[in-house]
Design an enzyme around this catalytic site. Structure first.
Site, PDB file in Angstrom:
ATOM      1  N   GLY A 202       0.829  -1.206   0.000  1.00 43.27           N
ATOM      2  CA  GLY A 202       0.000   0.000   0.000  1.00 43.27           C
ATOM      3  C   GLY A 202       0.857   1.247   0.000  1.00 43.27           C
ATOM      4  CG  ASN A 203      -0.171   4.613  -1.653  1.00 40.30           C
ATOM      5  OD1 ASN A 203      -0.895   5.449  -1.144  1.00 40.30           O
ATOM      6  ND2 ASN A 203      -0.515   3.919  -2.744  1.00 40.30           N
TER       7      ASN A 203
END
Ligand code: C5P
Length: 412
Positions: A202-203
């Site tokens: 993810g980020n």
């Protein structure tokens, strides 16, 4: 004002609205009068307080108030007034005025935590939000009787800020909804690319900038679909349809479905989402156990949603939605400036607008409530928005898109 202990704060809201140059017509319910004197509000506002449908000089005060308002602010908004408004019941001057207005409405709830969290109140709030009513959510703090919890009226300064943003952004003065009928799709949040049922790549994107853009578009009258990876953690902006997605591939499918829906294809796409460039080639259906050794996670590239749509539009003789992209950059000393990086992304992706920020700067972009951007467009315009709230950045982004949409409709 409806009748809650927070009615005393309405005096400050009224004074701040007057200071900001508004003409304020105060309306109090019978219960509000038990908490604050009519004389106080009459002295602070532009006109004497009205409290009743009957007995005043005007035969139908609610229609005059409702029709002439540019904005209706209900502060405090009790469970009762929220309920009557949601149910369409007019039982006093305030509820009648709410039903008689087409102006934007800003509800500022204040009540005890048990009442605020009651399913009936929550459903009424959700109904009103679906209809495009705006809310300044109550805060958590000390309530009447010394209890602590959610339900405290938002800060008067925040309420007045929300009121002025709404007035500016909805262009409601004079009843002009500048994007009325425009169909827009906004993406928000970071995609999550599963490795197994528990883990993902993810980020740090919070999704807040995308939500602010969606809210701004809706406030200007656009029909907005928000394709979001953070639908479970952020409230849907008033009047916006939310489609929940997780991965880049799901986001691509949802965006394409919105852009090509027969008879209702979108005119504008704002890709605020931080789409993962890579995803695990395989995602395990079982949780990968620690004992089975370090997994060898092979990555494959995700499609570039925005660039793909720009290519398709090009292949289709430029007919297709206006495309707005975001670019998170880190500017190196001596290297290209943020504006140069933005321009190069504008051309490499083939889009109409790029909004670039330097995410290495403090309080800018990912995970912050603030942002600072440069907005460049295909007509050679460049607008710099110094550090400010994501809501104000959204106003500038939507201004840029609106200008091009307007030129398009004038030339087509
Ligand atoms: O190339 P870069 O990732 O910097 O571009 C960012 C812009 O492209 C954003 O608007 C983002 O939403 C979009 N994007 C996309 N598909 C990807 C990666 C980014 O649409 N796979």
């Amino acid at each position: 004002m409806s009748g809650g202990i927070a009615a005393y704060k309405a005096a400050e809201i009224c004074r701040r609205l007057m200071d900001a140059g508004a003409t304020v017509s105060p309306v109090m319910t019978i219960a509000a009068k038990r908490f604050i004197g009519e004389a106080t509000l009459s002295a602070l506002a532009s006109e004497p307080v009205r409290t009743s449908l009957w007995g005043g000089p005007e035969p139908i005060p609610h229609t005059r108030l409702g029709q002439s308002a540019d904005l209706v602010v209900v502060a405090p908004a009790t469970a009762r007034i929220i309920g009557s408004y949601a149910a369409g019941i007019s039982s006093d001057l305030l509820s009648a005025t709410l039903l008689a207005t087409r102006a934007p409405v800003l509800m500022c709830p204040a009540m005890h935590t048990e009442m605020w969290e009651h399913p009936a109140v929550a459903e009424n709030v959700a109904t009103l939000k679906r209809r495009g009513v705006h809310f300044v959510e109550p805060g958590v703090g000390r309530l009447a009787g010394g209890d602590l919890g959610a339900g405290r009226l938002a800060d008067p300064a925040d309420i007045v800020d929300a009121a002025s943003t709404l007035l500016r952004s909805s262009r409601s003065l004079g009843g002009v909804r500048s994007l009325h009928g425009v169909r827009a799709v906004v993406t928000a949040g970071g995609t999550r690319e599963p490795i197994d049922p528990v883990r993902y790549i993810g980020n740090r994107s919070s999704g807040r900038q995308g939500y602010a853009v969606a809210a701004e578009l809706a406030a200007r009258g656009a029909l907005v679909t928000l394709v979001s990876t953070v639908a479970s953690s952020l409230d849907a902006p008033a009047g916006v349809d939310v489609v929940e997605v997780e991965t880049a591939m799901e986001m691509l499918a949802s965006v394409e479905a919105c852009l090509t829906a027969p008879g209702s294809s979108a005119d504008l796409l704002v890709m605020t989402a931080a789409v993962a460039d890579f995803r695990p080639a395989m995602s395990s259906d079982q949780k990968i156990k620690r004992g089975s050794g370090v997994p060898d996670v092979q990555l494959v590239a995700n499609p570039d949603i925005l660039a793909g749509l720009a290519q398709a539009r090009h292949a289709n003789n430029a007919s297709g939605p206006l495309l707005v992209g975001f670019a998170a950059e880190t500017v190196r000393p001596g290297g290209p400036t943020l504006e140069e990086l933005a321009l190069s992304k504008l051309h490499s992706k083939g889009v109409d607008v790029i909004v670039a920020n330097d995410v290495a700067l403090p309080r800018v972009g990912f995970g912050h409530a603030t942002n600072a951007v440069v907005i460049v467009d295909r007509d050679g315009r460049s607008v710099e928005v110094p550090l400010t709230t994501k809501e104000k950045v959204a106003v500038a982004v939507v201004d840029a898109a609106e200008r091009i949409l307007l030129t398009r409709s004038l030339t087509s």
